[in-house]
Design a protein around this motif. Structure first.
Motif, PDB file in Angstrom:
ATOM      1  N   LEU A   1       0.812  -1.203  -0.119  1.00 41.91           N
ATOM      2  CA  LEU A   1       0.046  -0.013  -0.095  1.00 41.91           C
ATOM      3  C   LEU A   1       0.849   1.352   0.056  1.00 41.91           C
ATOM      4  CD1 LEU A   1      -2.583  -1.144   2.263  1.00 41.91           C
ATOM      5  CD2 LEU A   1      -3.042  -1.051   0.027  1.00 41.91           C
ATOM      6  N   VAL A   2       1.858   1.275   0.833  1.00 42.24           N
ATOM      7  CA  VAL A   2       2.991   2.354   0.988  1.00 42.24           C
ATOM      8  C   VAL A   2       3.587   2.586  -0.559  1.00 42.24           C
ATOM      9  CG1 VAL A   2       4.902   3.212   1.804  1.00 42.24           C
ATOM     10  CG2 VAL A   2       3.351   2.313   3.204  1.00 42.24           C
ATOM     11  N   GLU A   3       3.864   1.436  -1.202  1.00 40.47           N
ATOM     12  CA  GLU A   3       4.697   1.499  -2.544  1.00 40.47           C
ATOM     13  C   GLU A   3       3.902   2.127  -3.418  1.00 40.47           C
ATOM     14  OE1 GLU A   3       5.933  -2.243  -3.345  1.00 40.47           O
ATOM     15  OE2 GLU A   3       7.673  -2.232  -1.742  1.00 40.47           O
ATOM     16  N   HIS A   4       2.576   1.782  -3.430  1.00 39.49           N
ATOM     17  CA  HIS A   4       1.515   2.155  -4.491  1.00 39.49           C
ATOM     18  C   HIS A   4       0.643   3.432  -4.247  1.00 39.49           C
ATOM     19  CE1 HIS A   4       2.660  -1.044  -7.237  1.00 39.49           C
ATOM     20  NE2 HIS A   4       2.606  -1.523  -5.988  1.00 39.49           N
ATOM     21  N   HIS A   5       0.887   4.254  -2.929  1.00 41.25           N
ATOM     22  CA  HIS A   5       0.476   5.329  -2.472  1.00 41.25           C
ATOM     23  C   HIS A   5      -1.015   5.207  -2.135  1.00 41.25           C
ATOM     24  CE1 HIS A   5       4.178   7.257  -3.443  1.00 41.25           C
ATOM     25  NE2 HIS A   5       4.342   6.555  -4.671  1.00 41.25           N
ATOM     26  N   LEU A   6      -1.485   4.164  -1.604  1.00 40.91           N
ATOM     27  CA  LEU A   6      -2.712   3.880  -1.298  1.00 40.91           C
ATOM     28  C   LEU A   6      -3.024   4.099   0.341  1.00 40.91           C
ATOM     29  CD1 LEU A   6      -3.292   0.687  -3.353  1.00 40.91           C
ATOM     30  CD2 LEU A   6      -4.147   2.689  -3.773  1.00 40.91           C
ATOM     31  N   PRO A   7      -4.189   4.378   0.679  1.00 40.04           N
ATOM     32  CA  PRO A   7      -4.500   4.545   2.065  1.00 40.04           C
ATOM     33  C   PRO A   7      -4.083   3.508   3.094  1.00 40.04           C
ATOM     34  CG  PRO A   7      -6.367   5.199   0.807  1.00 40.04           C
ATOM     35  CD  PRO A   7      -5.359   4.545  -0.218  1.00 40.04           C
TER      36      PRO A   7
END
Length: 188
Positions: A27-33
């Protein structure tokens, strides 16, 4: 030699915590909440949802924000690169082996992923063998996988123990083998 068969995921290693860590990093790598971790974990259902179905759900939810190949990579690893063996579990296996038990890991899953967990955690040095459902062509609770575990170390199922984290797979598997063997089970 008495036989001790132990489940891998959520028994010897905390599979859910490892998968949660992998999803959080994803999620961090793909800028997701970060809140999406709860949704992914619910869809995953402790690893009991088919990987294909998890992939379809994630691809639908993150369409246009995450490439399907990234979802596939996450699910292919399945958190195997995040698992750890606790000192308590490692010590318990060491003591059981020292006391003469043949310790065998019995796990459902893909051979590559489950093998990676076994080697990453050092379990390969603490047990006398392991059987993985994909490799033997049988999944818990089918009695065949437990017979394969006994055969892997040349032990008998008579008087054996099964320890696992799933009532459906592990404990039902023990029950399916029958009480005539004097087999016992522990649900963690």
């Amino acid at each position: 030699m008495p036989l001790l068969m132990v489940d891998l995921d959520n028994t010897l290693v905390d599979r859910d915590a490892a998968f949660r860590d992998a999803v959080t990093r994803f999620l961090v790598e793909h800028h997701l909440p970060a809140t999406e971790v709860t949704w992914v974990m619910a869809v995953d259902a402790g690893g009991y949802t088919a990987r294909h179905d998890v992939a379809v759900a994630m691809n639908d939810r993150f369409r246009g924000r995450v490439p399907a190949t990234a979802v596939q990579a996450l699910l292919g690893r399945g958190g195997a690169d995040h698992v750890v063996l606790t000192d308590v579990a490692g010590d318990a296996l060491s003591r059981a082996s020292a006391d003469g038990w043949a310790c065998v890991i019995v796990t459902n899953g893909r051979t590559v992923r489950q093998g990676a967990k076994i080697f990453r955690t050092g379990l390969d040095r603490l047990v006398q063998g392991w059987v993985i459902s994909e490799k033997v062509g049988s999944k818990k609770p089918d009695p065949m996988i437990f017979h394969a575990a006994a055969d892997a170390v040349g032990a008998s199922l008579v008087g054996a123990w099964i320890i696992g984290g799933s009532a459906h797979a592990d404990i039902a598997g023990a029950d399916a083998l029958g009480l005539g063997l004097g087999l016992r089970s522990v649900w963690v």
